[in-house]
Design a protein around this motif. Structure first.
Motif, short mmCIF file in Angstrom:
data_model
loop_
_atom_site.label_atom_id
_atom_site.label_comp_id
_atom_site.label_asym_id
_atom_site.label_seq_id
_atom_site.Cartn_x
_atom_site.Cartn_y
_atom_site.Cartn_z
N CYS A 68 0.86 -1.17 0.00
CA CYS A 68 0.00 0.00 0.00
C CYS A 68 0.91 1.23 0.00
O CYS A 68 2.10 1.13 0.28
N HIS A 71 2.07 1.65 3.83
CA HIS A 71 2.33 0.50 4.70
C HIS A 71 2.32 -0.80 3.88
O HIS A 71 1.88 -0.80 2.73
N PHE A 73 0.64 -4.43 4.01
CA PHE A 73 -0.47 -5.13 4.66
C PHE A 73 -0.19 -6.62 4.65
O PHE A 73 0.01 -7.21 3.59
N ASP A 75 -1.77 -9.68 4.75
CA ASP A 75 -3.11 -10.18 4.51
C ASP A 75 -3.33 -11.52 5.18
O ASP A 75 -4.40 -11.81 5.70
N ARG A 109 0.83 -3.53 8.69
CA ARG A 109 -0.50 -3.61 9.30
C ARG A 109 -1.07 -5.00 9.04
O ARG A 109 -0.76 -5.65 8.05
N LEU A 110 -1.91 -5.43 9.96
CA LEU A 110 -2.61 -6.71 9.83
C LEU A 110 -3.84 -6.68 10.71
O LEU A 110 -4.03 -5.75 11.50
N HIS A 143 -7.36 -4.95 14.70
CA HIS A 143 -6.40 -4.41 13.76
C HIS A 143 -5.12 -4.02 14.50
O HIS A 143 -5.18 -3.40 15.56
N ARG A 145 -0.79 -2.69 14.09
CA ARG A 145 0.24 -2.10 13.25
C ARG A 145 1.57 -2.24 13.97
O ARG A 145 1.64 -2.35 15.20
#
Length: 149
Positions: A68, A71, A73, A75, A109-110, A143, A145
């Motif tokens: 992104c 960041h 991601f 997944d 992030r996840l 969520h 980070r």
């Protein structure tokens, strides 16, 4: 554990990616009451798009990443149950950090399902902090980070 390198998945890995993902996430179906989203992913398309990185011959672990603008991601991360406790997950998480840094991205992030309690114990140990808890359709997600220095 194997000292093989984590490498981009190839088209020939797509069935192994599905098998490891299914084995890793299947135990959660009953607990969360729905099929975990990674099990429903188009694995062949993710592999073709260069989003999947695997470890092992045969594959015992993998990550699915999305670049992104600000960041990386994470997944999905999946470790075959037969490889639990062997360091595969740790190696994959370190790879994700290194990949984000190589791409010049400042954070990873996840999210994880709120009923996947095991993950909520693991991610903070690797520097992830909770950002929010949000319900997305049938999924109750936490969520996270990780800011990279």
């Amino acid at each position: 554990m194997t000292h093989e390198e984590i490498r981009p998945a190839t088209a020939g890995d797509a069935s192994a990616v599905r098998a490891v993902t299914d084995a890793a996430y299947r135990p959660y179906i009953e607990r969360i009451g729905v099929v975990p989203q990674p099990m429903e992913a188009d694995h062949a398309a993710n592999v073709a798009a260069g989003r999947v990185f695997v470890l092992g011959e045969p594959v015992v672990g993998l990550v699915v990443l999305e670049e992104c603008p600000d960041h990386l991601f994470l997944d999905s991360i999946a470790v075959h149950p037969d490889a639990h406790g062997t360091g595969v997950g740790r190696r994959l998480l370190r790879f994700v950090d290194a990949r984000a840094r190589a791409l010049g991205l400042p954070e990873v992030r996840l999210y994880t399902n709120a009923k996947m309690w095991e993950n909520q114990k693991i991610y903070p140990k690797y520097g992830y902090e909770v950002v929010e808890r949000r319900v997305d359709g049938p999924y109750d997600r936490i969520h996270y980070r990780k800011r990279l220095l």
